[in-house]
Motif scaffolding. Structure first.
Motif, PDB file in Angstrom:
ATOM      1  N   GLU A 120     -15.917 -40.190 -56.505  1.00 26.30           N
ATOM      2  CA  GLU A 120     -17.022 -40.705 -57.318  1.00 26.30           C
ATOM      3  C   GLU A 120     -17.254 -42.173 -57.006  1.00 26.30           C
ATOM      4  OE1 GLU A 120     -16.448 -39.760 -61.441  1.00 26.30           O
ATOM      5  OE2 GLU A 120     -15.939 -37.693 -60.949  1.00 26.30           O
ATOM      6  N   MET A 121     -18.476 -42.613 -57.254  1.00 26.80           N
ATOM      7  CA  MET A 121     -18.837 -44.005 -56.976  1.00 26.80           C
ATOM      8  C   MET A 121     -18.497 -44.901 -58.166  1.00 26.80           C
ATOM      9  SD  MET A 121     -20.020 -44.089 -53.902  1.00 26.80           S
ATOM     10  CE  MET A 121     -18.856 -42.819 -53.437  1.00 26.80           C
ATOM     11  N   ASP A 122     -18.353 -46.204 -57.884  1.00 24.88           N
ATOM     12  CA  ASP A 122     -18.155 -47.182 -58.950  1.00 24.88           C
ATOM     13  C   ASP A 122     -19.506 -47.797 -59.293  1.00 24.88           C
ATOM     14  OD1 ASP A 122     -15.240 -47.019 -58.948  1.00 24.88           O
ATOM     15  OD2 ASP A 122     -15.364 -47.926 -56.961  1.00 24.88           O
ATOM     16  N   HIS A 123     -19.671 -48.144 -60.549  1.00 28.91           N
ATOM     17  CA  HIS A 123     -20.915 -48.799 -60.966  1.00 28.91           C
ATOM     18  C   HIS A 123     -20.553 -50.232 -61.336  1.00 28.91           C
ATOM     19  CE1 HIS A 123     -22.833 -44.924 -60.722  1.00 28.91           C
ATOM     20  NE2 HIS A 123     -21.738 -44.442 -61.284  1.00 28.91           N
ATOM     21  N   ILE A 124     -20.901 -51.156 -60.443  1.00 27.89           N
ATOM     22  CA  ILE A 124     -20.372 -52.522 -60.619  1.00 27.89           C
ATOM     23  C   ILE A 124     -21.517 -53.526 -60.790  1.00 27.89           C
ATOM     24  CG2 ILE A 124     -18.245 -52.053 -59.324  1.00 27.89           C
ATOM     25  CD1 ILE A 124     -19.499 -53.465 -56.910  1.00 27.89           C
ATOM     26  N   PRO A 125     -21.265 -54.603 -61.539  1.00 32.44           N
ATOM     27  CA  PRO A 125     -22.296 -55.636 -61.704  1.00 32.44           C
ATOM     28  C   PRO A 125     -22.387 -56.520 -60.454  1.00 32.44           C
ATOM     29  CG  PRO A 125     -20.309 -56.252 -62.897  1.00 32.44           C
ATOM     30  CD  PRO A 125     -20.050 -54.895 -62.303  1.00 32.44           C
ATOM     31  N   ASP A 126     -23.537 -57.210 -60.307  1.00 32.59           N
ATOM     32  CA  ASP A 126     -23.772 -58.045 -59.121  1.00 32.59           C
ATOM     33  C   ASP A 126     -22.703 -59.122 -58.931  1.00 32.59           C
ATOM     34  OD1 ASP A 126     -26.021 -56.568 -59.067  1.00 32.59           O
ATOM     35  OD2 ASP A 126     -27.442 -58.224 -59.323  1.00 32.59           O
ATOM     36  N   ASN A 127     -22.216 -59.657 -60.052  1.00 33.56           N
ATOM     37  CA  ASN A 127     -21.319 -60.824 -59.912  1.00 33.56           C
ATOM     38  C   ASN A 127     -20.010 -60.483 -59.192  1.00 33.56           C
ATOM     39  OD1 ASN A 127     -20.492 -59.353 -62.186  1.00 33.56           O
ATOM     40  ND2 ASN A 127     -19.389 -61.129 -62.970  1.00 33.56           N
ATOM     41  N   LEU A 128     -19.669 -59.200 -59.102  1.00 32.32           N
ATOM     42  CA  LEU A 128     -18.435 -58.851 -58.384  1.00 32.32           C
ATOM     43  C   LEU A 128     -18.562 -59.103 -56.878  1.00 32.32           C
ATOM     44  CD1 LEU A 128     -17.003 -55.648 -60.101  1.00 32.32           C
ATOM     45  CD2 LEU A 128     -16.152 -57.974 -60.169  1.00 32.32           C
ATOM     46  N   TYR A 129     -19.814 -59.241 -56.425  1.00 32.44           N
ATOM     47  CA  TYR A 129     -20.014 -59.512 -54.995  1.00 32.44           C
ATOM     48  C   TYR A 129     -19.666 -60.947 -54.615  1.00 32.44           C
ATOM     49  CZ  TYR A 129     -22.265 -55.026 -53.974  1.00 32.44           C
ATOM     50  OH  TYR A 129     -22.503 -53.696 -53.769  1.00 32.44           O
ATOM     51  N   GLU A 130     -19.611 -61.833 -55.620  1.00 29.88           N
ATOM     52  CA  GLU A 130     -19.318 -63.248 -55.322  1.00 29.88           C
ATOM     53  C   GLU A 130     -17.944 -63.373 -54.688  1.00 29.88           C
ATOM     54  OE1 GLU A 130     -19.836 -65.563 -58.898  1.00 29.88           O
ATOM     55  OE2 GLU A 130     -21.851 -64.691 -59.087  1.00 29.88           O
ATOM     56  N   GLY A 131     -17.916 -63.877 -53.464  1.00 31.39           N
ATOM     57  CA  GLY A 131     -16.647 -64.079 -52.764  1.00 31.39           C
ATOM     58  C   GLY A 131     -15.996 -62.795 -52.279  1.00 31.39           C
ATOM     59  N   ALA A 132     -16.754 -61.696 -52.283  1.00 31.22           N
ATOM     60  CA  ALA A 132     -16.157 -60.402 -51.894  1.00 31.22           C
ATOM     61  C   ALA A 132     -16.366 -60.114 -50.406  1.00 31.22           C
ATOM     62  CB  ALA A 132     -16.775 -59.280 -52.716  1.00 31.22           C
ATOM     63  N   LEU A 133     -15.487 -59.257 -49.883  1.00 32.76           N
ATOM     64  CA  LEU A 133     -15.674 -58.718 -48.538  1.00 32.76           C
ATOM     65  C   LEU A 133     -16.445 -57.406 -48.687  1.00 32.76           C
ATOM     66  CD1 LEU A 133     -14.944 -58.666 -45.473  1.00 32.76           C
ATOM     67  CD2 LEU A 133     -12.891 -57.388 -46.104  1.00 32.76           C
ATOM     68  N   VAL A 134     -17.506 -57.253 -47.887  1.00 35.70           N
ATOM     69  CA  VAL A 134     -18.283 -56.011 -47.941  1.00 35.70           C
ATOM     70  C   VAL A 134     -18.089 -55.255 -46.625  1.00 35.70           C
ATOM     71  CG1 VAL A 134     -20.594 -55.008 -48.146  1.00 35.70           C
ATOM     72  CG2 VAL A 134     -19.979 -56.995 -49.538  1.00 35.70           C
ATOM     73  N   ILE A 135     -17.698 -53.995 -46.725  1.00 40.49           N
ATOM     74  CA  ILE A 135     -17.530 -53.160 -45.524  1.00 40.49           C
ATOM     75  C   ILE A 135     -18.574 -52.047 -45.586  1.00 40.49           C
ATOM     76  CG2 ILE A 135     -15.957 -51.668 -44.224  1.00 40.49           C
ATOM     77  CD1 ILE A 135     -13.612 -53.134 -45.479  1.00 40.49           C
ATOM     78  N   VAL A 136     -19.330 -51.882 -44.507  1.00 35.22           N
ATOM     79  CA  VAL A 136     -20.336 -50.819 -44.455  1.00 35.22           C
ATOM     80  C   VAL A 136     -19.869 -49.765 -43.452  1.00 35.22           C
ATOM     81  CG1 VAL A 136     -22.738 -50.230 -43.995  1.00 35.22           C
ATOM     82  CG2 VAL A 136     -22.183 -52.449 -44.989  1.00 35.22           C
ATOM     83  N   CYS A 137     -19.677 -48.545 -43.939  1.00 29.53           N
ATOM     84  CA  CYS A 137     -19.185 -47.465 -43.073  1.00 29.53           C
ATOM     85  C   CYS A 137     -20.321 -46.543 -42.645  1.00 29.53           C
ATOM     86  CB  CYS A 137     -18.169 -46.608 -43.829  1.00 29.53           C
ATOM     87  SG  CYS A 137     -16.661 -47.469 -44.251  1.00 29.53           S
ATOM     88  N   ASP A 138     -20.274 -46.093 -41.400  1.00 28.37           N
ATOM     89  CA  ASP A 138     -21.091 -44.965 -40.922  1.00 28.37           C
ATOM     90  C   ASP A 138     -22.595 -45.220 -41.012  1.00 28.37           C
ATOM     91  OD1 ASP A 138     -21.063 -42.303 -39.835  1.00 28.37           O
ATOM     92  OD2 ASP A 138     -21.756 -41.546 -41.755  1.00 28.37           O
ATOM     93  N   THR A 139     -23.022 -46.457 -40.913  1.00 29.24           N
ATOM     94  CA  THR A 139     -24.445 -46.766 -41.089  1.00 29.24           C
ATOM     95  C   THR A 139     -24.935 -47.622 -39.927  1.00 29.24           C
ATOM     96  OG1 THR A 139     -23.989 -46.821 -43.451  1.00 29.24           O
ATOM     97  CG2 THR A 139     -26.142 -47.642 -42.746  1.00 29.24           C
ATOM     98  N   ALA A 140     -25.896 -47.067 -39.171  1.00 30.07           N
ATOM     99  CA  ALA A 140     -26.338 -47.766 -37.960  1.00 30.07           C
ATOM    100  C   ALA A 140     -27.329 -48.890 -38.255  1.00 30.07           C
ATOM    101  CB  ALA A 140     -26.963 -46.757 -36.999  1.00 30.07           C
ATOM    102  N   ASN A 141     -28.182 -48.693 -39.271  1.00 27.81           N
ATOM    103  CA  ASN A 141     -29.226 -49.706 -39.518  1.00 27.81           C
ATOM    104  C   ASN A 141     -29.102 -50.300 -40.911  1.00 27.81           C
ATOM    105  OD1 ASN A 141     -30.250 -46.812 -39.050  1.00 27.81           O
ATOM    106  ND2 ASN A 141     -31.319 -47.979 -37.486  1.00 27.81           N
ATOM    107  N   LEU A 142     -29.466 -51.572 -40.992  1.00 25.67           N
ATOM    108  CA  LEU A 142     -29.430 -52.262 -42.293  1.00 25.67           C
ATOM    109  C   LEU A 142     -30.278 -51.533 -43.336  1.00 25.67           C
ATOM    110  CD1 LEU A 142     -29.775 -55.994 -41.169  1.00 25.67           C
ATOM    111  CD2 LEU A 142     -27.843 -55.012 -42.414  1.00 25.67           C
ATOM    112  N   SER A 143     -31.453 -51.036 -42.876  1.00 26.49           N
ATOM    113  CA  SER A 143     -32.379 -50.427 -43.843  1.00 26.49           C
ATOM    114  C   SER A 143     -31.825 -49.138 -44.444  1.00 26.49           C
ATOM    115  CB  SER A 143     -33.721 -50.146 -43.172  1.00 26.49           C
ATOM    116  OG  SER A 143     -33.512 -49.234 -42.114  1.00 26.49           O
TER     117      SER A 143
END
Ligand code: AMP
Length: 312
Positions: free
Chosen positions: A65-88
């Motif tokens: 299941e997915m997590d439902h998180i507020p925007d502020n958790l992104y501050e200073g976070a590492l973001v990993i994008v899996c299996d996605t070729a394009n930004l869009s």
């Protein structure tokens, strides 16, 4: 590649919050790699906060299941994008709010992005890449039952049940490692293979009424009305695309699925590369499995014509 992999592991060690994304309209590899990575990290770094985000698909909730998180958790976070070729195509547009962005993907890299990027199209799936990474860095990405289950689902699905030409000796070796963990593969097979009654009925309808060009480009249109008639969601109906693969004379087959704001295109082929056609319509994917999003029904004819042209 080794340098990049070391840098990815170093970045993981550095951040206390890690948020993992993947592509929209997720398939088992998108979810399996995303959720599997979450399990690897949670297991190896219990004090870090590891989140997975994006839309949920009922039929694939067994992966996680997915997590439902507020925007502020992104501050200073590492973001990993899996299996996605394009930004869009990244699900959840907040991926840019983090401190650092990593791309991990097995699609050909036509649109590089991220501060760090590990892209290797020689892998069958992103789940296979992460299985390999985990075995290379067992101290920081420790494999465990939950991660193994997620990666197994991703590899199984992206290789067409280990039948596609993307399966290599490495794939088999890594899957054999995953199978040493005590998850139940037959349950995954069941989740992925077993259909609802309505889905089976729609399958019959597809086989009775698909269209095919003289050159062997088969296609079927899934309209909103058809979905209502069968009381099915788009995702379940879309998953029937390979119904058209069992007919020998179908060289290429495609589904066009009506969404409120787009028409989703899924294209598959036995031998003839079709990714160039998908890219012509701002899509992408693999040589024998590609997709695109179009805005009008007129473009359906254009795609069929373009597919006809790549047929010998
Ligand atoms: P699908 O038919 O959604 O399973 O997609 C098959 C392959 O095409 C996957 O590798 C997708 O990432 C890729 N793909 C699907 N739709 C798009 C799109 N709109 N743009 C770029 N790539 C796509």
């Amino acid at each position: 590649m080794d340098r990049i992999k070391n840098e990815i592991v170093a970045a993981i060690k550095n951040y206390s919050t890690i948020i993992i994304h993947r592509h929209v309209d997720p398939d088992p590899d998108a979810l399996g790699s995303q959720v599997g990575m979450q399990h690897l990290l949670k297991h190896s770094f219990p004090s870090k906060e590891i989140f997975v985000v994006g839309e949920e698909i009922d039929k694939l909730l067994f992966i996680g299941e997915m997590d439902h998180i507020p925007d502020n958790l992104y501050e200073g976070a590492l973001v990993i994008v899996c299996d996605t070729a394009n930004l869009s195509r990244i699900s959840d547009f907040r991926f840019g709010l983090g401190d650092r962005l990593i791309k991990i993907d097995h699609h050909t890299d036509y649109e590089p992005f991220g501060d760090l990027s590990w892209v290797d199209a020689s892998y069958s799936s992103t789940s296979e890449m992460l299985t390999d990474l985990s075995l290379e860095f067992p101290d920081y990405l420790a494999m465990n039952k939950e991660a193994a289950k997620s990666f197994y689902a991703g590899i199984l699905s992206d290789t067409g049940n280990f039948m596609n030409r993307t399966v290599t000796p490495r794939t088999i070796k890594l899957v054999s490692q995953l199978r040493t963990y005590d998850f139940k593969p037959e349950r995954i097979h069941n989740f992925l293979q077993v259909k609802s009654k309505n889905s089976s009925r729609l399958q019959k309808d597809i086989l009775m009424s698909f269209k095919v060009t003289e050159k062997g480009v088969a296609y079927f249109i899934i309209t909103e009305d058809l979905l209502n008639m069968y009381n099915m969601d788009r995702n379940e109906a879309s998953n029937l695309v390979n119904t058209l693969s069992s007919i020998r004379t179908n060289k290429i087959w495609a589904f066009f699925i009506e969404y409120p704001e787009k028409i989703r295109v899924r294209i598959r082929s036995r031998n003839i590369p079709i990714d160039s056609v998908a890219r012509q319509f701002n899509g992408g994917g693999h040589p024998l499995a590609s997709g695109a999003s179009i805005d009008t029904w007129e473009e359906v004819d254009l795609i069929i014509q373009a597919l006809d042209q790549v047929c010998p």
